[in-house]
Design a protein around this motif. Structure first.
Motif, PDB file in Angstrom:
ATOM      1  N   GLY A   1       0.744  -1.322  -0.205  1.00 53.23           N
ATOM      2  CA  GLY A   1      -0.106   0.035   0.046  1.00 53.23           C
ATOM      3  C   GLY A   1       0.902   1.043   0.132  1.00 53.23           C
ATOM      4  O   GLY A   1       1.931   1.335  -0.567  1.00 53.23           O
ATOM      5  N   ASP A   2       0.461   2.133   0.950  1.00 51.34           N
ATOM      6  CA  ASP A   2       1.147   3.388   0.729  1.00 51.34           C
ATOM      7  C   ASP A   2       2.207   3.495   1.972  1.00 51.34           C
ATOM      8  O   ASP A   2       2.656   4.578   2.342  1.00 51.34           O
ATOM      9  CB  ASP A   2       0.201   4.647   1.081  1.00 51.34           C
ATOM     10  N   HIS A   3       2.584   2.223   2.514  1.00 51.90           N
ATOM     11  CA  HIS A   3       3.847   2.102   3.474  1.00 51.90           C
ATOM     12  C   HIS A   3       4.878   1.545   2.862  1.00 51.90           C
ATOM     13  O   HIS A   3       4.714   0.893   1.985  1.00 51.90           O
ATOM     14  CB  HIS A   3       3.091   1.445   4.879  1.00 51.90           C
ATOM     15  N   GLU A   4       6.141   1.909   3.389  1.00 55.45           N
ATOM     16  CA  GLU A   4       7.400   0.939   3.187  1.00 55.45           C
ATOM     17  C   GLU A   4       7.484   0.101   4.301  1.00 55.45           C
ATOM     18  O   GLU A   4       6.933   0.532   5.282  1.00 55.45           O
ATOM     19  CB  GLU A   4       8.719   1.722   3.047  1.00 55.45           C
ATOM     20  N   TRP A   5       8.013  -1.271   4.176  1.00 55.10           N
ATOM     21  CA  TRP A   5       8.041  -1.968   5.111  1.00 55.10           C
ATOM     22  C   TRP A   5       9.422  -2.865   5.313  1.00 55.10           C
ATOM     23  O   TRP A   5      10.215  -2.945   4.194  1.00 55.10           O
ATOM     24  CB  TRP A   5       6.840  -3.176   4.834  1.00 55.10           C
ATOM     25  N   ILE A   6       9.857  -3.456   6.341  1.00 55.57           N
ATOM     26  CA  ILE A   6      10.897  -4.196   6.616  1.00 55.57           C
ATOM     27  C   ILE A   6      10.426  -5.515   7.095  1.00 55.57           C
ATOM     28  O   ILE A   6       9.530  -5.320   8.296  1.00 55.57           O
ATOM     29  CB  ILE A   6      12.007  -3.667   7.608  1.00 55.57           C
ATOM     30  N   VAL A   7      10.838  -6.612   6.527  1.00 57.71           N
ATOM     31  CA  VAL A   7      10.425  -7.837   7.268  1.00 57.71           C
ATOM     32  C   VAL A   7      11.514  -8.393   7.995  1.00 57.71           C
ATOM     33  O   VAL A   7      12.764  -8.445   7.755  1.00 57.71           O
ATOM     34  CB  VAL A   7      10.469  -8.932   6.069  1.00 57.71           C
ATOM     35  N   LEU A   8      11.299  -8.558   9.135  1.00 54.29           N
ATOM     36  CA  LEU A   8      12.428  -8.727  10.462  1.00 54.29           C
ATOM     37  C   LEU A   8      12.126 -10.039  10.987  1.00 54.29           C
ATOM     38  O   LEU A   8      11.222 -10.023  11.805  1.00 54.29           O
ATOM     39  CB  LEU A   8      12.500  -7.627  11.269  1.00 54.29           C
TER      40      LEU A   8
ATOM     41  N   GLY B   1       6.379  -1.009   9.427  1.00 58.10           N
ATOM     42  CA  GLY B   1       6.186  -0.163   8.397  1.00 58.10           C
ATOM     43  C   GLY B   1       5.893   1.292   8.683  1.00 58.10           C
ATOM     44  O   GLY B   1       5.888   1.725   9.603  1.00 58.10           O
ATOM     45  N   ALA B   2       6.153   2.247   7.785  1.00 53.21           N
ATOM     46  CA  ALA B   2       5.784   3.673   7.779  1.00 53.21           C
ATOM     47  C   ALA B   2       5.154   4.146   6.422  1.00 53.21           C
ATOM     48  O   ALA B   2       5.542   3.836   5.517  1.00 53.21           O
ATOM     49  CB  ALA B   2       7.055   4.304   7.955  1.00 53.21           C
ATOM     50  N   ARG B   3       4.274   5.049   6.678  1.00 55.54           N
ATOM     51  CA  ARG B   3       3.741   5.850   5.638  1.00 55.54           C
ATOM     52  C   ARG B   3       4.807   6.698   4.818  1.00 55.54           C
ATOM     53  O   ARG B   3       5.457   7.352   5.614  1.00 55.54           O
ATOM     54  CB  ARG B   3       2.615   6.671   6.123  1.00 55.54           C
ATOM     55  N   CYS B   4       4.652   6.696   3.591  1.00 58.68           N
ATOM     56  CA  CYS B   4       5.801   7.263   3.029  1.00 58.68           C
ATOM     57  C   CYS B   4       5.424   7.800   1.602  1.00 58.68           C
ATOM     58  O   CYS B   4       4.041   7.616   1.282  1.00 58.68           O
ATOM     59  CB  CYS B   4       7.020   6.461   2.835  1.00 58.68           C
ATOM     60  N   GLU B   5       6.410   8.540   1.097  1.00 63.76           N
ATOM     61  CA  GLU B   5       5.956   9.125  -0.569  1.00 63.76           C
ATOM     62  C   GLU B   5       6.909   8.207  -1.497  1.00 63.76           C
ATOM     63  O   GLU B   5       6.325   8.265  -2.537  1.00 63.76           O
ATOM     64  CB  GLU B   5       6.347  10.654  -0.375  1.00 63.76           C
ATOM     65  N   ARG B   6       8.216   8.200  -1.127  1.00 63.61           N
ATOM     66  CA  ARG B   6       8.939   7.752  -2.221  1.00 63.61           C
ATOM     67  C   ARG B   6       8.925   6.015  -2.371  1.00 63.61           C
ATOM     68  O   ARG B   6       8.857   5.459  -1.328  1.00 63.61           O
ATOM     69  CB  ARG B   6      10.388   8.041  -2.175  1.00 63.61           C
ATOM     70  N   ALA B   7       8.982   5.529  -3.559  1.00 63.24           N
ATOM     71  CA  ALA B   7       9.234   4.279  -3.678  1.00 63.24           C
ATOM     72  C   ALA B   7      10.587   3.786  -3.947  1.00 63.24           C
ATOM     73  O   ALA B   7      11.202   4.021  -5.101  1.00 63.24           O
ATOM     74  CB  ALA B   7       8.327   3.551  -4.798  1.00 63.24           C
ATOM     75  N   LEU B   8      11.438   3.272  -2.835  1.00 66.30           N
ATOM     76  CA  LEU B   8      12.683   2.808  -2.901  1.00 66.30           C
ATOM     77  C   LEU B   8      12.992   1.432  -3.415  1.00 66.30           C
ATOM     78  O   LEU B   8      11.680   0.720  -3.348  1.00 66.30           O
ATOM     79  CB  LEU B   8      13.515   3.049  -1.643  1.00 66.30           C
ATOM     80  N   PRO B   9      14.068   1.059  -3.847  1.00 64.28           N
ATOM     81  CA  PRO B   9      14.044  -0.307  -4.506  1.00 64.28           C
ATOM     82  C   PRO B   9      14.028  -1.369  -3.205  1.00 64.28           C
ATOM     83  O   PRO B   9      14.436  -1.265  -2.093  1.00 64.28           O
ATOM     84  CB  PRO B   9      15.380  -0.775  -4.716  1.00 64.28           C
ATOM     85  N   ALA B  10      13.193  -2.743  -3.607  1.00 63.30           N
ATOM     86  CA  ALA B  10      13.422  -3.704  -2.520  1.00 63.30           C
ATOM     87  C   ALA B  10      14.782  -4.030  -2.458  1.00 63.30           C
ATOM     88  O   ALA B  10      15.548  -4.002  -3.521  1.00 63.30           O
ATOM     89  CB  ALA B  10      12.342  -4.845  -2.958  1.00 63.30           C
ATOM     90  N   ARG B  11      15.127  -4.726  -1.265  1.00 60.58           N
ATOM     91  CA  ARG B  11      16.465  -5.037  -1.252  1.00 60.58           C
ATOM     92  C   ARG B  11      16.941  -5.720  -0.029  1.00 60.58           C
ATOM     93  O   ARG B  11      15.946  -5.772   0.998  1.00 60.58           O
ATOM     94  CB  ARG B  11      17.484  -3.781  -1.106  1.00 60.58           C
ATOM     95  N   TYR B  12      17.947  -6.432   0.335  1.00 63.82           N
ATOM     96  CA  TYR B  12      18.385  -7.302   1.286  1.00 63.82           C
ATOM     97  C   TYR B  12      19.011  -6.456   2.188  1.00 63.82           C
ATOM     98  O   TYR B  12      20.000  -5.650   1.881  1.00 63.82           O
ATOM     99  CB  TYR B  12      19.098  -8.551   0.782  1.00 63.82           C
ATOM    100  N   GLY B  13      19.162  -6.567   3.432  1.00 63.87           N
ATOM    101  CA  GLY B  13      19.698  -6.179   4.472  1.00 63.87           C
ATOM    102  C   GLY B  13      20.582  -6.993   5.381  1.00 63.87           C
ATOM    103  O   GLY B  13      20.246  -7.790   6.171  1.00 63.87           O
ATOM    104  N   PRO B  14      21.958  -7.280   5.122  1.00 68.73           N
ATOM    105  CA  PRO B  14      22.942  -8.296   5.707  1.00 68.73           C
ATOM    106  C   PRO B  14      22.918  -8.098   7.252  1.00 68.73           C
ATOM    107  O   PRO B  14      23.101  -6.775   7.677  1.00 68.73           O
ATOM    108  CB  PRO B  14      24.005  -8.047   5.027  1.00 68.73           C
ATOM    109  N   ALA B  15      22.858  -9.265   7.848  1.00 65.43           N
ATOM    110  CA  ALA B  15      23.268  -9.096   9.569  1.00 65.43           C
ATOM    111  C   ALA B  15      24.540  -8.599   9.698  1.00 65.43           C
ATOM    112  O   ALA B  15      24.642  -7.995  10.792  1.00 65.43           O
ATOM    113  CB  ALA B  15      22.876 -10.574   9.874  1.00 65.43           C
ATOM    114  N   GLY B  16      25.346  -8.945   9.145  1.00 65.50           N
ATOM    115  CA  GLY B  16      26.856  -8.427   9.403  1.00 65.50           C
ATOM    116  C   GLY B  16      26.971  -6.973   9.182  1.00 65.50           C
ATOM    117  O   GLY B  16      28.107  -6.487   9.823  1.00 65.50           O
ATOM    118  N   ARG B  17      26.196  -5.960   8.547  1.00 67.41           N
ATOM    119  CA  ARG B  17      26.374  -4.666   8.639  1.00 67.41           C
ATOM    120  C   ARG B  17      25.265  -4.038   9.628  1.00 67.41           C
ATOM    121  O   ARG B  17      25.307  -2.927   9.707  1.00 67.41           O
ATOM    122  CB  ARG B  17      25.689  -4.342   7.154  1.00 67.41           C
ATOM    123  N   VAL B  18      24.735  -4.734  10.488  1.00 67.08           N
ATOM    124  CA  VAL B  18      24.026  -4.125  11.401  1.00 67.08           C
ATOM    125  C   VAL B  18      24.880  -3.524  12.603  1.00 67.08           C
ATOM    126  O   VAL B  18      25.467  -4.368  13.356  1.00 67.08           O
ATOM    127  CB  VAL B  18      23.021  -5.087  12.081  1.00 67.08           C
TER     128      VAL B  18
END
Length: 270
Positions: A22-29, A85-102
């Motif tokens: 929808g009109d939110h960006e999301w992170i699957v954690l 999630g958060a309501r947002c305006e821009r559609a950024l690319p879907a991508r992977y977040g590595p654990a080693g970079r947290v």
């Protein structure tokens, strides 16, 4: 209108969940377990998340889903997964977040010591509006302290951010753990909360001085912070409560609780 969103999925082995952004960006954690995020739109791709045994074991990798996207989230062995999630305006690319970079940060000293996993902090991972971190507090310590707020837009001084706290409390010898959350009214709002929390509980904080989050002795506390607001730029600027902000000065020469860290970003145990 709410800025933030949280869903917690309990997937049985082989089960999947169809998610529309929808009109939110999301992170699957992943909170416990591994999963596969099959992004169907706008740019099809498959993101495999190794996950972790539980939130007290290690940091985890994660997946970012853009506004107007669609994805199927499935788990071969089952598990528990947070969608923040958060309501947002821009559609950024879907991508992977590595654990080693947290980035893993130790904050405070003494009985105010806690660990912060800055997986989607404003300076750690690119989002449009969403800011999200994990906090782990050893049993008996006070976290989210001193009480602070971010409910007014003061450029360079304070951000206006709604916040969700999602809790998990470690059991002891099979006994479920409990903790406590306090929110007091600020000039910008009337939120006034003193509540007992356990695993699976969430507290919505639209405004107010929030803290402490209290971990009872013998029960380590985890909470997931989800923040977003209507203003730019995307940053986490807070104001400490004038009666309690002095406590930060005592941390300069204080010792961090020796029970910390629970783990570091490179110490992943699936």
């Amino acid at each position: 209108m709410a800025s933030t969103a949280l869903r917690v999925l309990e997937l049985a082995p082989g089960e999947s969940y169809a998610h529309t952004c929808g009109d939110h960006e999301w992170i699957v954690l992943p909170l416990a377990g591994a999963c596969v995020v099959d992004c169907r739109a706008p740019d099809p791709q498959v993101i495999e998340l190794t996950g972790r045994a539980d939130v007290f074991t290690s940091v985890t990798d994660f997946a970012y889903l853009p506004r107007d996207g669609r994805a199927d989230i499935g788990s071969r062995a089952g598990g528990r997964f947070a969608l923040v999630g958060a309501r947002c305006e821009r559609a950024l690319p879907a991508r992977y977040g590595p654990a080693g970079r947290v980035p893993v940060e130790l904050r405070g000293a003494g009985q105010c010591s806690r660990q912060v996993n800055n997986f989607a902090a404003a300076d750690a991972f690119a989002c449009d509006r969403l800011i999200a971190v994990e906090v782990l507090t050893p049993g008996g310590n006070w976290s989210s302290y001193p009480p602070h707020k971010h409910d007014e837009h003061r450029p360079g001084e304070e951000s206006r951010l709604e916040e969700i706290y999602y809790f998990e409390i470690a059991p002891h010898d099979g006994t479920p753990g409990r903790g406590y959350q306090r929110v007091t009214p600020s000039p910008a709002g009337k939120t006034d909360i003193l509540t007992e929390v356990g695993s699976g509980d969430a507290v919505l904080i639209p405004d107010g001085w929030h803290g402490p989050s209290i971990a009872t002795p013998g029960h380590d506390m985890y909470y997931l912070n989800v923040m977003a607001g209507p203003d730019g730029p995307r940053e986490w600027l807070i104001r400490d409560h004038p009666d309690h902000g002095w406590i930060r000065s005592t941390w300069v020469d204080g010792q961090v609780d020796p029970r910390l860290p629970f783990y570091r970003s490179e110490e992943r145990r699936p």
